[in-house]
Design a protein around this motif. Structure first.
Motif, mmCIF file in Angstrom:
data_model
loop_
_atom_site.group_PDB
_atom_site.id
_atom_site.type_symbol
_atom_site.label_atom_id
_atom_site.label_comp_id
_atom_site.label_asym_id
_atom_site.label_seq_id
_atom_site.Cartn_x
_atom_site.Cartn_y
_atom_site.Cartn_z
ATOM 1 N N ILE A 9 0.871 -1.176 0.000
ATOM 2 C CA ILE A 9 0.000 0.000 0.000
ATOM 3 C C ILE A 9 0.905 1.222 0.000
ATOM 4 C CG2 ILE A 9 -1.666 1.358 1.333
ATOM 5 C CD1 ILE A 9 -2.816 -1.277 2.368
ATOM 6 N N GLN A 10 0.568 2.190 -0.848
ATOM 7 C CA GLN A 10 1.317 3.436 -0.905
ATOM 8 C C GLN A 10 0.351 4.589 -1.104
ATOM 9 O OE1 GLN A 10 4.486 3.614 -3.816
ATOM 10 N NE2 GLN A 10 5.179 5.599 -3.083
ATOM 11 N N LYS A 11 0.606 5.671 -0.398
ATOM 12 C CA LYS A 11 -0.210 6.879 -0.536
ATOM 13 C C LYS A 11 0.600 7.924 -1.280
ATOM 14 C CE LYS A 11 -2.645 5.847 3.710
ATOM 15 N NZ LYS A 11 -2.915 6.247 5.094
ATOM 16 N N GLU A 102 -9.482 7.209 -3.402
ATOM 17 C CA GLU A 102 -9.305 8.614 -3.043
ATOM 18 C C GLU A 102 -9.299 8.714 -1.520
ATOM 19 O OE1 GLU A 102 -10.857 12.756 -4.918
ATOM 20 O OE2 GLU A 102 -12.318 11.134 -4.708
ATOM 21 N N ILE A 103 -8.313 9.423 -1.005
ATOM 22 C CA ILE A 103 -8.216 9.659 0.434
ATOM 23 C C ILE A 103 -7.968 11.152 0.641
ATOM 24 C CG2 ILE A 103 -7.382 7.336 1.032
ATOM 25 C CD1 ILE A 103 -4.519 8.547 1.119
ATOM 26 N N VAL A 107 -4.243 9.930 -2.897
ATOM 27 C CA VAL A 107 -4.771 8.632 -3.316
ATOM 28 C C VAL A 107 -3.982 7.528 -2.619
ATOM 29 C CG1 VAL A 107 -3.275 8.409 -5.358
ATOM 30 C CG2 VAL A 107 -5.483 7.289 -5.353
ATOM 31 N N GLU A 108 -4.690 6.453 -2.291
ATOM 32 C CA GLU A 108 -4.042 5.265 -1.743
ATOM 33 C C GLU A 108 -4.054 4.197 -2.826
ATOM 34 O OE1 GLU A 108 -4.620 3.376 2.382
ATOM 35 O OE2 GLU A 108 -5.968 2.249 1.049
ATOM 36 N N GLU A 110 -3.132 0.277 -3.757
ATOM 37 C CA GLU A 110 -2.908 -1.029 -3.152
ATOM 38 C C GLU A 110 -2.620 -2.026 -4.262
ATOM 39 O OE1 GLU A 110 -5.117 -4.016 0.007
ATOM 40 O OE2 GLU A 110 -6.347 -2.621 -1.158
ATOM 41 N N TYR A 153 3.456 11.794 0.453
ATOM 42 C CA TYR A 153 2.092 12.025 0.928
ATOM 43 C C TYR A 153 2.143 12.643 2.308
ATOM 44 C CZ TYR A 153 -2.525 11.102 2.812
ATOM 45 O OH TYR A 153 -3.757 11.232 3.407
ATOM 46 N N LYS A 155 -0.862 13.983 4.912
ATOM 47 C CA LYS A 155 -2.296 14.165 5.114
ATOM 48 C C LYS A 155 -2.589 15.633 5.395
ATOM 49 C CE LYS A 155 -6.179 12.631 7.888
ATOM 50 N NZ LYS A 155 -6.618 11.827 9.004
#
Length: 158
Positions: A9-11, A102-103, A107-108, A110, A153, A155
């Motif tokens: 997983i990468q953001k 979408e976060i 974006v995340e 996987e 990323y 937040k």
């Protein structure tokens, strides 16, 4: 039969549409693959991704041995996911799911790769010594390259 799985997983600080545009272009796979692998698309990668698309590559995964790899894009739901499956190549099975969500602030992504090695017990013996470390190295390179291309990323806070 031993089935293995690699899950990452990468953001990234990009929009869902930007992520989709980059990852749904087969040509960008070369950008995020280590150069020593000699990754070259030989056919099928010159148009946007679609279900049923066959893409042929030449790749040099180990010891300078060139290998032909043929994948099929089996599922596409723009801009949320796509699946590629090996049709011919170094694995007995390769099934790679790519998800995009979408976060807040980006974006995340996987990746879930289910794979099986050829050569039975011999393949199982080399998995922890060569195959798994090589796959992790490739995905770590990709992680770093994506940060280089798109930034880290962070937040968003109110």
């Amino acid at each position: 039969m031993k089935l293995y799985q690699l899950h990452t997983i990468q953001k990234l600080p990009v929009s869902l549409d930007e992520a989709w545009k980059f990852f749904s272009s087969p040509a960008n796979l070369k950008v995020i693959t280590p150069s020593y692998m000699g990754f070259d698309i030989t056919s099928g990668g010159n148009e946007p991704m679609y279900a049923g698309q066959i893409i042929q590559y030449m790749v040099t995964p180990v010891a300078g041995i060139k290998t032909k790899w043929v994948t099929e894009i089996t599922h596409v739901k723009e801009p949320y996911y796509f699946v590629d499956e090996q049709r011919f190549g170094p694995y007995a099975l390769w099934h790679h799911k790519h998800f995009f969500r979408e976060i807040e602030g980006g974006v995340e992504m996987e990746d879930i790769v289910d794979y099986k090695l050829p050569f039975g017990i011999l393949g199982q013996a080399v998995h922890p010594l060569m195959v798994r470390p090589k796959l992790e190295e490739i995905f770590n390179f990709r992680r770093k390259k994506l940060v280089e291309l798109f930034g880290s990323y962070k937040k968003e806070t109110a």
